[in-house]
Every structure is written in C-alpha cells, then in structure tokens.
Design a protein around this motif. Sequence first.
Motif, short mmCIF file in Angstrom:
data_model
loop_
_atom_site.label_atom_id
_atom_site.label_comp_id
_atom_site.label_asym_id
_atom_site.label_seq_id
_atom_site.Cartn_x
_atom_site.Cartn_y
_atom_site.Cartn_z
N MET B 64 0.83 -1.22 0.00
CA MET B 64 0.00 0.00 0.00
C MET B 64 0.85 1.26 0.00
N TRP B 65 0.38 2.26 -0.73
CA TRP B 65 1.02 3.58 -0.77
C TRP B 65 0.00 4.64 -0.35
N LEU B 66 0.40 5.51 0.56
CA LEU B 66 -0.48 6.62 0.97
C LEU B 66 0.19 7.93 0.58
N GLU B 69 3.81 7.58 -0.58
CA GLU B 69 4.79 6.89 0.27
C GLU B 69 4.28 5.49 0.59
N GLU B 70 5.15 4.48 0.46
CA GLU B 70 4.70 3.14 0.82
C GLU B 70 4.54 3.04 2.33
N ILE B 113 -2.44 -1.25 -3.39
CA ILE B 113 -3.41 -0.21 -3.03
C ILE B 113 -2.69 1.13 -3.01
N ALA B 114 -3.25 2.11 -3.70
CA ALA B 114 -2.68 3.47 -3.64
C ALA B 114 -3.79 4.43 -3.24
N SER B 115 -3.48 5.26 -2.26
CA SER B 115 -4.49 6.14 -1.71
C SER B 115 -3.97 7.57 -1.64
N PHE B 116 -4.85 8.51 -1.85
CA PHE B 116 -4.44 9.92 -1.87
C PHE B 116 -5.53 10.77 -1.22
N ASN B 117 -5.14 11.63 -0.29
CA ASN B 117 -6.09 12.57 0.32
C ASN B 117 -5.95 13.92 -0.36
N LYS B 413 -0.26 -0.80 -16.23
CA LYS B 413 0.77 -1.62 -16.86
C LYS B 413 1.77 -2.15 -15.83
N THR B 414 2.24 -1.26 -14.94
CA THR B 414 3.29 -1.66 -13.99
C THR B 414 2.70 -2.17 -12.68
N GLY B 415 1.46 -1.78 -12.38
CA GLY B 415 0.87 -2.16 -11.10
C GLY B 415 1.44 -1.35 -9.94
N LEU B 416 2.18 -0.29 -10.26
CA LEU B 416 2.77 0.56 -9.21
C LEU B 416 2.16 1.96 -9.28
#
Lengths: 418, 418
Positions: B64-66, B69-70, B113-117, B413-416
């Motif tokens: 997960m990245w928030l 940042e991981e 999972i990538a999340s952004f506030n 494509k990269t999943g990142l």
Amino acid sequence: MAGEWILTVTAQTPTNIAVIKYWGKRDESLILPVNDSISVTLDPEHLCTTTTVAVSPSFEQDRMWLNGEEISLSGGRFQSCLREIRARATDVENKEKGIKISKKDWEKLHLHIASFNNFPTAAGLASSAAGLACLVFALGKLMNVKEDHSQLSAIARQGSGSACRSLYGGFVKWIMGKEENGSDSLAVQLADEKHWDELVIIIAVVSSRQKETSSTSGMRESVETSLLLQHRAKEVVPKRILKMEEAIQNRDFASFAGLTCADSNQFHAVCLDTCPPIFYMNDTSHRIISCVEKWNRSEEAPQIAYTFDAGPNAVLIARNRKAASLLLQRLLYYFPPSADTNMNSYVLGDKSILKDAGIQGIDDVEALPPPPEIKDKIAAQKNRGEVSYFICTRPGRGPVVLSDESQALIDPKTGLPK
Amino acid sequence: MAGEWILTVTAQTPTNIAVIKYWGKRDESLILPVNDSISVTLDPEHLCTTTTVAVSPSFEQDRMWLNGEEISLSGGRFQSCLREIRARATDVENKEKGIKISKKDWEKLHLHIASFNNFPTAAGLASSAAGLACLVFALGKLMNVKEDHSQLSAIARQGSGSACRSLYGGFVKWIMGKEENGSDSLAVQLADEKHWDELVIIIAVVSSRQKETSSTSGMRESVETSLLLQHRAKEVVPKRILKMEEAIQNRDFASFAGLTCADSNQFHAVCLDTCPPIFYMNDTSHRIISCVEKWNRSEEAPQIAYTFDAGPNAVLIARNRKAASLLLQRLLYYFPPSADTNMNSYVLGDKSILKDAGIQGIDDVEALPPPPEIKDKIAAQKNRGEVSYFICTRPGRGPVVLSDESQALIDPKTGLPK
C-alpha cells in the motif's frame, strides 16, 4: 452608650482553595450548594484579608472601604451578613474606654468597615472568600456574638459560598446540609494545619487577557444547562468526599493528589458542558497540568496535586519541601520571567523554596536544564511571559483577632481608614 | 485466471464530521461504540480520499502507498478489513480484458493499493475515516462483493470506527448495535445531501504545536477513568440522537445547532474528565466558540453550529450561504492571515463564499470592521497567525467509483503508483 467614642476590632482571615469543588447552588439566595466540598486553608502570611470594623454613635451610616477605596454595601450579600450578625449581637462592655452597648443598641448603631487584601484582589485568588469570612468574623467579635465558628460560617456562606470554609485553618469541609433555611449548611474543620505540615503550596498566577465568567453566573448557567452536573453532585462527589477525608486523615498524598486533580478536572468538565460553554483554564493552565502529569507519572508516587478555580491560575500542592523545590525548578524552566521582571517580584511568599531550588537570580533560571522526564523538543519548549508571578505558601491557620492597635485599618479617632 | 493482467478499481470516498459524537468503545478489537453517533458527510470535491486497488497474479505481496509513500499493511485494522472483504469476494469476469477470477482465487491473489487525500493528512481532518471507507468500498467493487453499503460499513468500522459513516452521503447514523460480534453495528443514511442543501460548512484548520493524544488511546483512557462517560453514553446521548434525527428530518437549524454545539462540548468535557485529562481544544478553539456564541446570541435564531473532533480544528456549519459569508467575515476579522500568506492559499475549497463576503484580497480583510455584536476592546482583539487556513465546503455525496482510467492512482501496466 453615650459620648463620641469609637470601638474597633481588627481581624485577619485566610483564603482557601477547594480540593473537592463547590459548583452549583440548590438555593441562590441562601447560597446552598448541590454537594459537599473540602478545602485547604492557605497561610495568611502570604494570602489573607485584614478587616477592621468600627462602631460609633457618631457614624451616620454603614460604610465600607476595600483596599482604600470606598465601595457600596448595598449588595444583597453584604446586607445578608450584616443582618444575620446584628441579629445575634449581645451586650458589650469596655470598661477601659467606659463604653456599654446593650443588645438592642446594635440595631441603631452604624458601622465603618475597612478591608485590605495582602494579594492582588482581581487575580482570581479567592479574595471574596477571605473578605466575607473576615467581615463576619470581625463583626462577630465586635458585637460579642456567642455563636461558634461553624455557626459563623453559615452566616459567611450567605455572603460568598466558599467564604464559609475560611472560618477554620487546615483542612475544612463545607457540609451541604439538608434544611431549607440553610441552618445546617456550614463548615467544620477536618484537621488543623499542624496535622499535615509537610505540604507546600505554589500558586502560578497566569497572565490572561480573557474576560472571565463570574463564578456566580457561571454556576447558575451550569445548574440550568449541564446534563453532567447533577450526576457529578449526586453520584461522584459524595464518594470522593469520603475518600478525601480518609486521605487527609492518613496523610496519604497519593490518594489526596489523585482526588484533587480528578475533581478539579471534573469541575472544569462541567463548565465545558455548560451552554454556552465556560472556559476557565487556558493553554498555559493546560501546559502546567501537562508538566505535573508527566513528572508525577515518571516518579513512583505522585509528587504534586494541581487544582484550578474559576480562572486560569494553578494551585499546586507539593508533598513536601523537596518536591516543592523540584516543582519550582520545572515551573521556572517552562515559564521564565519576561525580560523586564526581576526574580524578587516573580517568586513571592516563602522565598526559602526558591533558595532550596538553588535559584538566586535570573541567570540560574536561564541555566535550568529541561526536566529529565521530558524526551522531545516540543515538550521542552519555554513559554516566557505566560505566568505573571508565583506565590510560595503552605496550609495555614484560621481567623485571628489582631489586638495590636497599630494593625487596625481604621483610625480610632476619626473612624475613617488610616 | 492466467497471464500478466492487472485489474484495477478506483473509488472516491468522503470524510465526515460527527454532530453527535462517538467517544468510547465497548469492544476494542471489533471497534464497537458505547453510543450511537450521527454525522454529516463533507463534499468530496474539497475533502476526500481517492483509492485505487489493483489485483494481479504477478503481485507477490499486498502493498500500500499513501500519498505516494509506501506504508505498512501489517496493522491489525488493515488486516481486519482485508480479511473481511476477501471472505465476501465472489466470481469476477472482465470479458474485455479476458480476465476471470473465481471466488476461491481471491485467497491467493495479492493486492496493490494506492491512496491519496486531497487535503492535509495529519491536520486532524478525519483522513483515516475517509481512507478506510475508501479501501473497503474499492475492494468491495474489485472483488464483486454483494453486500450493501450498510454491510460494508460494518467492515470499514473494524478499520476505523468513524469510517463506517463515510459509506453514505448526507446525514448518517452509526447504530451502536447490540450483538457481541458487531454484525449490527453499522451505518445507515438518515437523509441524503440534497435533503438539506442550504447548509454551508467552513473548517478552520488551527495552528498547533501541541502533540495530540490519538483518539484511539484517548477514548480508551476515557472509558477506563472518566466517571462521566457512561452517564453521557447511557443517559444523555440516546435522547440527543432522537432529537437530532428529528432536527435533520425537519431541517430545524436551531435544534440542529443547539444539539451539535452541546454534544461537541460534552465530548470535550468527558476528555477533560479523563485521567490524565485530554485537551483537544486550545485557546484558538475557545476564541472561535466565543465568536460563534456571541453572534448566535445576538441574532433571533442561531446562525452557526460548531463542532470539534480530537484536535483544535473547528468545523462550523452555517444555516445558509448568507450566514456563511457573514461567518467568514468574522473569522477573517479575528484570524487574519500571517503577513507571508496570500488569500488564495488562506481560504480553500468553495471560494464563492469568499466572493459573497466581499473579500478579494488581503486589503479587504484588513478593512473588515469588528462584528457589530462586539462591545468591548478585549473581545475585538485580532489573533493573526492562529489559523493555518480555512476550507469552505458543504454536505456531500457518498462513495463513488471513478471509471475514468486517467484518475487511477496505479499504472495499469506496472501495477505501481503513477
């Protein structure tokens, strides 16, 4: 009763700080509380009211001076006290001066009253408690009232609720009473000041620009709007009163401190639960609590109890002199005086605590290291100028008559303030 | 299920602000509260979390990245949510991409999972509520979970209690429930955001140097030590919940404001009654309350409701746009920006409120007169720099899926993270 004589009595009465708080009346005009409270009387050497009451057939009306300024006596609370005391006056004879006043004369005679606080009146240091107690006590002596201190306390209570607790030294309980007429709502002494003479008290007078809610209107609004006040009064305080009496009896500082801090916080919680909310503590008060809590938790047993009345000033009770000097170091570290303040006017009262703390001047304050329990920089920040001054004192005695005429505040010849 | 495909879902979920507060758990691990609570969902345009969840047979572990940042997913709360959602996963088929995932595959597949506030994460603006709700909502869509929003809310609750209220827009009640396993402790919508669309919300993000008590440990300590908390939970809140539902149903702003302010203050009263006491509000928070109380009392009916969560920030709910612009004038009068701040970064969100208030630049702020309800100089003092910035917003919608792939936070494509 004849001629142009003047008869005076001068008395000195202490302030007190509640450790189980009074907040809320069940009767506004008689000043009957919703719960018992317990207080510690403060040493009158550092905080007290001195009052001279004078009577003379030449006085044309009741008059009063506070700290040299004439003030009105027309308020209901003054009038209640005067009426109750006059009703209990008895025959007075002073053979030396050739004065005889009979019981019935008191109704016609007028009084001059001069009162002086040896501490700032408006700083939120319970000046009205000491003042009303001193008025009632001095008048009782002047008029040869036979009632004991507890019965006088029920009269002082009608002037200012917490005044009733200033009729005794040491540790005092104000019993809420059950009677509708308030006759059993009075103060009793739990223990005198010698019972637990290790305690040292440091008061931090906090700078504030806020206009504070008076305790009279504040507690009225709490009674009317707080949904927590009655629960506190009925379910919480009665148990705390029993535990506090036991802690005082056993000189159990850990219990005393736990109860004192919790009850101060709960009183302020009820203020916050009032609509509109009442804030007496400010950020400086919060920082003082945080300093004490961190230190207490870093020690095996609590060193300090804190309590706050209807204002931002902290009253800090140290378990002994050693703890008091360590506390003063911490307080001076966090709250150094402003550049234009000298130490002599920054730490008042019993200056031996300052000496114990190894502090002689401002340089010693600047050299203080952060308290060892502090781990992070934010918590170690200094807050210069947030405290106006400190007063070092201790539990003290109850009211006394000052028989030395030089201490009288009224000139026995003119009947006016000296 | 074969090949190096990546399947993603992107969702957006709002934050919410409680108007009847949640404070205290009866079960720590399941996050079951001691009372019901009610919240208003905030417009995601100004405050929301966007989360992309991706699944691929090529992923070797859950990551997960928030905000770029991981971060670790090992926490019990993340794990609870992942476990509960995986247990409800069903067959998924994406014909376009030729992907088929069967119910049992989900146990072996890993997630990115990538999340952004879209607002500062650490500013005490309920970022964890929006974040956990968004995670659960997005995973539910990805895994074709059939449960409705209320059932999803009971899963989000296990990540962060108040997250359950972010599964709906408008006005939301978190029912505390009775079951030991927490299955009936979930959120329901009382009314959607269109039901009462006059309301305008201004958030004051207050500058603070204090380190705050986390709400998790704070409420644990309150449950353990406050003698007022259970009385609040059992006697006070149930009645307030009924009245608040009625106020929302009837769009009765006077009742809504009275209940909101009283409940915020009572929550902070319970914090103060905790041992050691918890202070979330500071002098700036108190000044904002005082500003609102004075204005409300000078009008025939309340114009503004205030509420504070576990920090000093004020959430101010104005009865309509007119009241909001008058409020913003007052706030800018008392809390002008520091010299180095420009208006554009001082008032964020819906800037039309600023325009309504007649303020285009810093000169207009400096020219604001004291509010007419202010009579004395002390109360009219300015407090420059005490507020970091304001956000103007309104009640908003619940979670949505963002189908536009350009809004995804993970590169398909990269999943990142992009």
